[in-house]
Design an enzyme around this catalytic site. Structure first.
Site, PDB file in Angstrom:
ATOM      1  N   ARG A   1      -4.393  35.018   1.162  1.00  0.00           N
ATOM      2  CA  ARG A   1      -6.028  35.282   1.280  1.00  0.00           C
ATOM      3  C   ARG A   1      -6.146  36.915   0.767  1.00  0.00           C
ATOM      4  O   ARG A   1      -5.312  37.711   1.511  1.00  0.00           O
ATOM      5  CB  ARG A   1      -6.562  35.048   2.582  1.00  0.00           C
ATOM      6  CG  ARG A   1      -6.799  33.531   2.953  1.00  0.00           C
ATOM      7  CD  ARG A   1      -7.990  33.105   1.989  1.00  0.00           C
ATOM      8  NE  ARG A   1      -8.163  31.750   2.179  1.00  0.00           N
ATOM      9  CZ  ARG A   1      -7.746  30.636   1.175  1.00  0.00           C
ATOM     10  NH1 ARG A   1      -6.879  30.796   0.325  1.00  0.00           N
ATOM     11  NH2 ARG A   1      -8.017  29.380   1.642  1.00  0.00           N
TER      12      ARG A   1
ATOM     13  N   GLU B   1     -13.681  38.658  -2.990  1.00  0.00           N
ATOM     14  CA  GLU B   1     -13.552  37.787  -4.312  1.00  0.00           C
ATOM     15  C   GLU B   1     -14.802  36.880  -4.384  1.00  0.00           C
ATOM     16  O   GLU B   1     -15.322  36.495  -5.479  1.00  0.00           O
ATOM     17  CB  GLU B   1     -12.431  37.013  -4.266  1.00  0.00           C
ATOM     18  CG  GLU B   1     -12.305  36.067  -3.230  1.00  0.00           C
ATOM     19  CD  GLU B   1     -11.221  34.885  -3.165  1.00  0.00           C
ATOM     20  OE1 GLU B   1      -9.860  35.458  -3.467  1.00  0.00           O
ATOM     21  OE2 GLU B   1     -11.181  33.863  -3.149  1.00  0.00           O
TER      22      GLU B   1
ATOM     23  N   HIS C   1      -8.160  33.270  -7.997  1.00  0.00           N
ATOM     24  CA  HIS C   1      -7.799  32.145  -6.985  1.00  0.00           C
ATOM     25  C   HIS C   1      -7.462  30.829  -7.757  1.00  0.00           C
ATOM     26  O   HIS C   1      -8.336  29.967  -7.735  1.00  0.00           O
ATOM     27  CB  HIS C   1      -8.904  32.268  -6.181  1.00  0.00           C
ATOM     28  CG  HIS C   1      -8.564  31.766  -4.841  1.00  0.00           C
ATOM     29  ND1 HIS C   1      -8.852  32.303  -3.581  1.00  0.00           N
ATOM     30  CD2 HIS C   1      -7.931  30.663  -4.344  1.00  0.00           C
ATOM     31  CE1 HIS C   1      -8.356  31.768  -2.612  1.00  0.00           C
ATOM     32  NE2 HIS C   1      -7.675  30.708  -3.145  1.00  0.00           N
TER      33      HIS C   1
END
Ligand code: NAD
Length: 332
Positions: free
Chosen positions: A234, A263, A295
């Site tokens: 993360r 993000e 991601h």
């Protein structure tokens, strides 16, 4: 049951529709992220299915509860974006997909290591441009390096197994020791020692108040100079501004990230015709020794199938009033 999906892309719809063939669930797919502005779209849906960048704070959860939502089905493993206390207070159960393919994420982390070390991103572009010079592409043998694994759960364990195959010395940091990792010869150490010994460190712990900015100005000072840092967990695990300073001073020699603190405003969208407003992200992009993916570590066929299957099974448990093994009750 009527299920409202947020932050959906065509691949989400395809995998859920395929897996729903034996079920009788009714889907409403929204492309929009779940935020205070879009929460009204969930009105009347007992189940809301959300993803990593959906905003599930107290305000949104209260609105969901007021509009009839009883179950929040996260179609991901991490749940750092959910205010669990508020969910419990408003009577919303929260379920997730604790494991779908730890291999997918671990393999992507290894992909980032190989890409950074052997500068494959530059090599690819050079050859496409008929530039066959290899000057500047010098790498190092991964065999024999010391690799630090932060968080030796399901993904960290797969990652350690792969790096064991490369012939690396493994060290790890976790609040619990994993016997599978110990059997690979991984030695548990405290975080400062891990940072001072590792040539490569890979982050695989969840984002929580105790891991927020785990990589910060102080911990970067504890690193072996020139170390490679990989984050597929993360974004909030790394203080981005501190990482930029560390890259400028060369304390960080390579940075590979699949996740980024801010993000939510940029990842998963095609912004190639836009002017990116996030100057920190743009600075990060400007380094020759930084590789960023948006991601996608989870993004394999196997993982999408498992995510849809497990999410639908979680919803079936809720519908039948059965206890769900994947219910999240407290922040751990
Ligand atoms: P897991 O629960 O199996 O393992 C997490 C490990 O972290 C556990 O061993 C736990 O003890 C450890 N941990 C918890 N707090 C810690 C702390 N303060 N310091 C050190 N270790 C700590 O979870 P997992 O399936 O291995 O997933 C790990 C993380 O990967 C998830 O939380 C998620 O954020 C991230 N993830 C990213 C993607 C992606 O596409 N990039 C996909 C899936 C998961």
């Amino acid at each position: 049951m009527d299920i409202a999906f947020f932050s959906t892309k065509p691949y989400d719809r395809a995998s859920f529709e395929t897996e729903n063939q034996q079920n009788n669930q009714k889907f409403m797919f929204y492309e929009a992220r779940l935020t205070p502005t879009t929460v009204s779209l969930a009105a009347g849906f007992p189940v809301v299915c959300a993803f990593i960048n959906d905003q599930l704070d107290r305000g949104v959860l209260q609105s969901l509860a007021n509009k009839g939502t009883k179950l929040l089905a996260m179609r991901c493993a991490g749940y750092n974006n959910v205010d669990l206390e508020a969910a419990a207070e408003y009577g919303i159960k929260v379920v997730r997909v604790p494991a779908y393919s730890p291999y997918a994420v671990a393999e992507h982390a290894v992909g980032l290591i190989l890409m950074l070390n052997r500068k494959l991103y530059r090599a690819y572009n050079r050859v496409r441009d008929d530039n066959f010079a290899i000057n500047g592409l010098l790498g190092f043998d991964i065999h024999g390096t010391t690799v630090g694994v932060v968080g030796t759960g399901k993904i960290g364990q797969c990652f350690a197994q792969i790096m064991h195959g490369f012939g690396c010395n493994l060290i790890g940091y976790d609040v619990y020791e994993n016997p599978e990792c110990l059997s690979l010869g991984l030695r548990y150490v405290e975080m400062p020692e891990l940072l001072s010994l590792s040539d490569i460190v890979s982050l695989h712990c969840p984002l929580s108040p105790s891991t927020y900015h785990l990589i910060n100005e102080k911990s970067i000072q504890q690193m072996k100079p020139g170390m490679m840092v990989i984050n597929t967990s993360r974004g909030g695990l790394i203080d981005t501004n501190a990482a930029i300073k560390g890259l400028k001073s060369k304390q960080i020699g390579y940075l590979g990230i699949d996740v980024y603190e801010q993000e939510a405003d940029i990842f998963f969208e095609d912004l190639s015709d836009e002017v990116i407003q996030d100057d920190t992200f743009q600075r990060l992009q400007s380094f020759p020794n930084v590789v960023i993916t948006a991601h996608q570590a989870f993004f394999t066929r196997n993982a999408l199938k498992a995510i849809a299957q497990i999410t639908l099974s979680n919803i079936a448990d809720f519908e039948a009033g059965r206890p769900c093994p994947n219910e999240i009750k407290t922040l751990s």
